[in-house]
Scaffold this motif. Structure first.
Motif, PDB file in Angstrom:
ATOM      1  N   SER A  47      55.396  98.943  20.295  1.00 61.69           N
ATOM      2  CA  SER A  47      56.292  99.576  21.268  1.00 61.69           C
ATOM      3  C   SER A  47      55.640 100.778  21.951  1.00 61.69           C
ATOM      4  CB  SER A  47      57.592  99.988  20.583  1.00 61.69           C
ATOM      5  OG  SER A  47      57.330 100.936  19.556  1.00 61.69           O
ATOM      6  N   ALA A  48      54.618 101.334  21.355  1.00 64.53           N
ATOM      7  CA  ALA A  48      53.927 102.485  21.935  1.00 64.53           C
ATOM      8  C   ALA A  48      52.806 102.078  22.885  1.00 64.53           C
ATOM      9  CB  ALA A  48      53.376 103.367  20.824  1.00 64.53           C
ATOM     10  N   GLN A  49      52.565 100.775  23.033  1.00 58.42           N
ATOM     11  CA  GLN A  49      51.477 100.288  23.893  1.00 58.42           C
ATOM     12  C   GLN A  49      52.055  99.603  25.140  1.00 58.42           C
ATOM     13  OE1 GLN A  49      48.556 101.258  22.695  1.00 58.42           O
ATOM     14  NE2 GLN A  49      49.537 101.876  20.756  1.00 58.42           N
ATOM     15  N   THR A  50      51.210  99.484  26.133  1.00 57.68           N
ATOM     16  CA  THR A  50      51.539  98.731  27.352  1.00 57.68           C
ATOM     17  C   THR A  50      50.492  97.650  27.503  1.00 57.68           C
ATOM     18  OG1 THR A  50      52.513 100.672  28.422  1.00 57.68           O
ATOM     19  CG2 THR A  50      51.879  98.828  29.843  1.00 57.68           C
ATOM     20  N   PHE A  51      50.968  96.398  27.394  1.00 60.80           N
ATOM     21  CA  PHE A  51      50.072  95.259  27.467  1.00 60.80           C
ATOM     22  C   PHE A  51      50.195  94.624  28.872  1.00 60.80           C
ATOM     23  CE2 PHE A  51      51.593  95.684  23.096  1.00 60.80           C
ATOM     24  CZ  PHE A  51      50.392  95.884  22.441  1.00 60.80           C
ATOM     25  N   THR A  52      49.071  94.383  29.469  1.00 63.70           N
ATOM     26  CA  THR A  52      49.044  93.772  30.803  1.00 63.70           C
ATOM     27  C   THR A  52      48.250  92.481  30.755  1.00 63.70           C
ATOM     28  OG1 THR A  52      47.091  95.062  31.436  1.00 63.70           O
ATOM     29  CG2 THR A  52      49.239  95.994  31.978  1.00 63.70           C
ATOM     30  N   SER A  53      48.470  91.679  31.757  1.00 64.38           N
ATOM     31  CA  SER A  53      47.754  90.397  31.827  1.00 64.38           C
ATOM     32  C   SER A  53      46.251  90.645  31.832  1.00 64.38           C
ATOM     33  CB  SER A  53      48.140  89.631  33.101  1.00 64.38           C
ATOM     34  OG  SER A  53      49.532  89.378  33.112  1.00 64.38           O
ATOM     35  N   GLY A  54      45.560  89.880  30.984  1.00 58.99           N
ATOM     36  CA  GLY A  54      44.125  90.026  30.861  1.00 58.99           C
ATOM     37  C   GLY A  54      43.716  90.817  29.637  1.00 58.99           C
ATOM     38  N   ASP A  55      44.642  91.521  28.997  1.00 57.03           N
ATOM     39  CA  ASP A  55      44.312  92.270  27.782  1.00 57.03           C
ATOM     40  C   ASP A  55      44.138  91.302  26.611  1.00 57.03           C
ATOM     41  OD1 ASP A  55      44.585  94.510  29.311  1.00 57.03           O
ATOM     42  OD2 ASP A  55      46.537  95.106  28.472  1.00 57.03           O
ATOM     43  N   THR A  56      43.482  91.784  25.547  1.00 57.91           N
ATOM     44  CA  THR A  56      43.248  90.971  24.346  1.00 57.91           C
ATOM     45  C   THR A  56      43.785  91.688  23.113  1.00 57.91           C
ATOM     46  OG1 THR A  56      41.049  91.916  24.062  1.00 57.91           O
ATOM     47  CG2 THR A  56      41.214  89.860  25.323  1.00 57.91           C
ATOM     48  N   ILE A  94      43.338  87.050  20.541  1.00 60.32           N
ATOM     49  CA  ILE A  94      44.305  86.379  21.399  1.00 60.32           C
ATOM     50  C   ILE A  94      44.266  87.050  22.779  1.00 60.32           C
ATOM     51  CG2 ILE A  94      46.722  85.769  21.728  1.00 60.32           C
ATOM     52  CD1 ILE A  94      45.464  84.393  19.331  1.00 60.32           C
ATOM     53  N   THR A  95      44.117  86.255  23.835  1.00 62.36           N
ATOM     54  CA  THR A  95      44.101  86.780  25.206  1.00 62.36           C
ATOM     55  C   THR A  95      45.488  86.632  25.816  1.00 62.36           C
ATOM     56  OG1 THR A  95      41.776  86.181  25.481  1.00 62.36           O
ATOM     57  CG2 THR A  95      43.053  86.597  27.485  1.00 62.36           C
ATOM     58  N   LEU A  96      46.011  87.712  26.352  1.00 62.14           N
ATOM     59  CA  LEU A  96      47.311  87.719  27.021  1.00 62.14           C
ATOM     60  C   LEU A  96      47.086  87.323  28.489  1.00 62.14           C
ATOM     61  CD1 LEU A  96      48.660  91.062  25.481  1.00 62.14           C
ATOM     62  CD2 LEU A  96      48.963  88.715  24.635  1.00 62.14           C
ATOM     63  N   LYS A  97      47.179  86.033  28.770  1.00 64.41           N
ATOM     64  CA  LYS A  97      46.805  85.535  30.082  1.00 64.41           C
ATOM     65  C   LYS A  97      47.862  85.755  31.151  1.00 64.41           C
ATOM     66  CE  LYS A  97      43.767  81.955  28.194  1.00 64.41           C
ATOM     67  NZ  LYS A  97      43.470  80.493  28.150  1.00 64.41           N
ATOM     68  N   SER A  98      49.138  85.760  30.765  1.00 66.77           N
ATOM     69  CA  SER A  98      50.207  85.834  31.755  1.00 66.77           C
ATOM     70  C   SER A  98      51.309  86.775  31.252  1.00 66.77           C
ATOM     71  CB  SER A  98      50.786  84.445  32.036  1.00 66.77           C
ATOM     72  OG  SER A  98      51.299  83.881  30.842  1.00 66.77           O
ATOM     73  N   PRO A  99      52.113  87.286  32.191  1.00 67.27           N
ATOM     74  CA  PRO A  99      53.222  88.163  31.774  1.00 67.27           C
ATOM     75  C   PRO A  99      54.254  87.375  30.945  1.00 67.27           C
ATOM     76  CG  PRO A  99      52.754  88.399  34.138  1.00 67.27           C
ATOM     77  CD  PRO A  99      51.994  87.206  33.665  1.00 67.27           C
ATOM     78  N   GLY A 100      54.948  88.102  30.066  1.00 65.58           N
ATOM     79  CA  GLY A 100      55.987  87.503  29.213  1.00 65.58           C
ATOM     80  C   GLY A 100      55.858  87.976  27.771  1.00 65.58           C
ATOM     81  N   LYS A 101      56.763  87.444  26.922  1.00 63.89           N
ATOM     82  CA  LYS A 101      56.788  87.822  25.507  1.00 63.89           C
ATOM     83  C   LYS A 101      56.196  86.723  24.639  1.00 63.89           C
ATOM     84  CE  LYS A 101      60.743  90.971  25.744  1.00 63.89           C
ATOM     85  NZ  LYS A 101      62.053  91.334  25.183  1.00 63.89           N
ATOM     86  N   LYS A 117      55.318  90.831  11.109  1.00 62.97           N
ATOM     87  CA  LYS A 117      55.624  90.080  12.318  1.00 62.97           C
ATOM     88  C   LYS A 117      55.424  90.989  13.539  1.00 62.97           C
ATOM     89  CE  LYS A 117      59.982  89.029  12.678  1.00 62.97           C
ATOM     90  NZ  LYS A 117      61.389  88.613  12.328  1.00 62.97           N
ATOM     91  N   LEU A 118      55.144  90.378  14.680  1.00 56.20           N
ATOM     92  CA  LEU A 118      54.774  91.189  15.842  1.00 56.20           C
ATOM     93  C   LEU A 118      55.306  90.544  17.130  1.00 56.20           C
ATOM     94  CD1 LEU A 118      53.101  93.591  17.047  1.00 56.20           C
ATOM     95  CD2 LEU A 118      51.129  92.036  17.115  1.00 56.20           C
ATOM     96  N   GLU A 119      56.001  91.348  17.940  1.00 57.14           N
ATOM     97  CA  GLU A 119      56.480  90.910  19.260  1.00 57.14           C
ATOM     98  C   GLU A 119      55.675  91.651  20.337  1.00 57.14           C
ATOM     99  OE1 GLU A 119      60.495  91.140  22.058  1.00 57.14           O
ATOM    100  OE2 GLU A 119      60.641  91.490  19.881  1.00 57.14           O
ATOM    101  N   ILE A 120      55.062  90.901  21.237  1.00 58.23           N
ATOM    102  CA  ILE A 120      54.219  91.470  22.306  1.00 58.23           C
ATOM    103  C   ILE A 120      54.875  91.175  23.659  1.00 58.23           C
ATOM    104  CG2 ILE A 120      51.971  91.431  23.473  1.00 58.23           C
ATOM    105  CD1 ILE A 120      51.870  92.680  20.714  1.00 58.23           C
ATOM    106  N   ASP A 121      55.096  92.232  24.441  1.00 61.57           N
ATOM    107  CA  ASP A 121      55.671  92.103  25.785  1.00 61.57           C
ATOM    108  C   ASP A 121      54.568  92.418  26.810  1.00 61.57           C
ATOM    109  OD1 ASP A 121      57.283  91.832  27.946  1.00 61.57           O
ATOM    110  OD2 ASP A 121      58.502  93.617  27.564  1.00 61.57           O
ATOM    111  N   THR A 122      54.153  91.401  27.508  1.00 63.39           N
ATOM    112  CA  THR A 122      53.056  91.537  28.471  1.00 63.39           C
ATOM    113  C   THR A 122      53.619  91.668  29.891  1.00 63.39           C
ATOM    114  OG1 THR A 122      51.671  90.159  27.058  1.00 63.39           O
ATOM    115  CG2 THR A 122      50.933  90.504  29.343  1.00 63.39           C
ATOM    116  N   VAL A 123      53.129  92.638  30.618  1.00 62.23           N
ATOM    117  CA  VAL A 123      53.539  92.841  32.015  1.00 62.23           C
ATOM    118  C   VAL A 123      52.387  92.434  32.929  1.00 62.23           C
ATOM    119  CG1 VAL A 123      55.139  94.695  31.427  1.00 62.23           C
ATOM    120  CG2 VAL A 123      52.771  95.240  32.009  1.00 62.23           C
ATOM    121  N   ALA A 124      52.773  92.218  34.187  1.00 63.92           N
ATOM    122  CA  ALA A 124      51.755  91.823  35.171  1.00 63.92           C
ATOM    123  C   ALA A 124      50.848  92.996  35.477  1.00 63.92           C
ATOM    124  CB  ALA A 124      52.422  91.309  36.446  1.00 63.92           C
TER     125      ALA A 124
END
Length: 239
Positions: A47-56, A94-101, A117-124
């Motif tokens: 929750s303290a991070q911001t994940f964007t498309s293209g991050d790993t 794991i590569t976060l290729k597209s926005p979404g959870k 367990k881990l929930e990742i929310d990726t933004v564009a």
């Protein structure tokens, strides 16, 4: 013109990829002090991070753990039946290729319910807008200047007629042939002076008057004329 447009689009796509590559980040799951284990507050870290498309995401774990990607319902129920993907080996990227959870759990029984367990929310990813490409317009040739008319030659100013020159005296004009003889008895021609008497014309001498006939001559002349006239008349009557 079409080639220039294709070249501009290729440059735009390349610039977008470079921007995304420069902005992509690699995250170690659990942070520098944690990991993929039972002791780390995984969702607190996420929750303290911001994940964007293209991050790993990099999962580091020991042999008693694994990484299983599941759907949202199975994540909530901690079920690993029909997983999206299962990973083992201790180092999973794991590569976060597209926005979404996306949802991840540990495949070991009881670990998901224990908080692994881990929930990742990726933004564009924000794409920098490149400057607009100016439309390529065909170059217009410069206008052809109108043909120039030849300039007429300058009018010639008539030259004044030549001035009549007065005749020059002849260089060899004859000198006066009359030389006045010297009347001085004492003067005599110089022996060095050239003789000019040969060039001078002879002096003019007046002719003597004809002698007048005497009275006797006149009588004799008249007698001769009368005798001749008489002979002519005699000859006429004789014929």
């Amino acid at each position: 013109m079409a080639a220039a447009a294709l070249r501009a689009l290729a440059l735009l796509a390349t610039a977008t990829l470079l921007i995304q590559s420069a902005r992509s980040a690699s995250f170690k799951v659990g942070g520098s002090t944690g990991g993929w284990d039972l002791n780390t507050n995984l969702n607190g870290w996420a929750s303290a991070q911001t994940f964007t498309s293209g991050d790993t995401l990099t999962f580091n774990y020991d042999s008693m753990h694994s990484v299983v990607e599941v759907t949202k319902p199975n994540y909530d129920a901690c079920q690993i039946n029909n997983p999206i993907g299962t990973f083992t080996g201790g180092n999973t990227v794991i590569t976060l290729k597209s926005p979404g959870k996306r949802y991840f759990t540990c495949g070991t029984a009881g670990h998901c319910s224990s908080g692994m367990k881990l929930e990742i929310d990726t933004v564009a990813a924000a794409v920098a807008t490149p400057p607009p490409v100016a439309p390529v317009t065909p170059s217009t040739p410069p206008p052809t200047p109108p043909p120039q008319r030849p300039k007429p030659p300058p009018a010639k100013t008539p030259s004044p007629p030549p001035k009549a020159q007065s005749p020059k005296p002849h260089a060899h004009s004859p000198k006066s042939s009359s030389v006045a003889p010297s009347t001085s008895p004492s003067s005599s021609p110089s022996p060095l002076a050239p003789a000019s008497s040969s060039l001078a014309p002879p002096p003019f001498v007046a002719a003597a008057p004809a002698p007048q006939p005497s009275a006797a001559d006149n009588v004799g002349r008249k007698a001769k004329v009368a005798l001749g006239f008489g002979l002519v008349v005699f000859m006429l009557f004789d014929f």
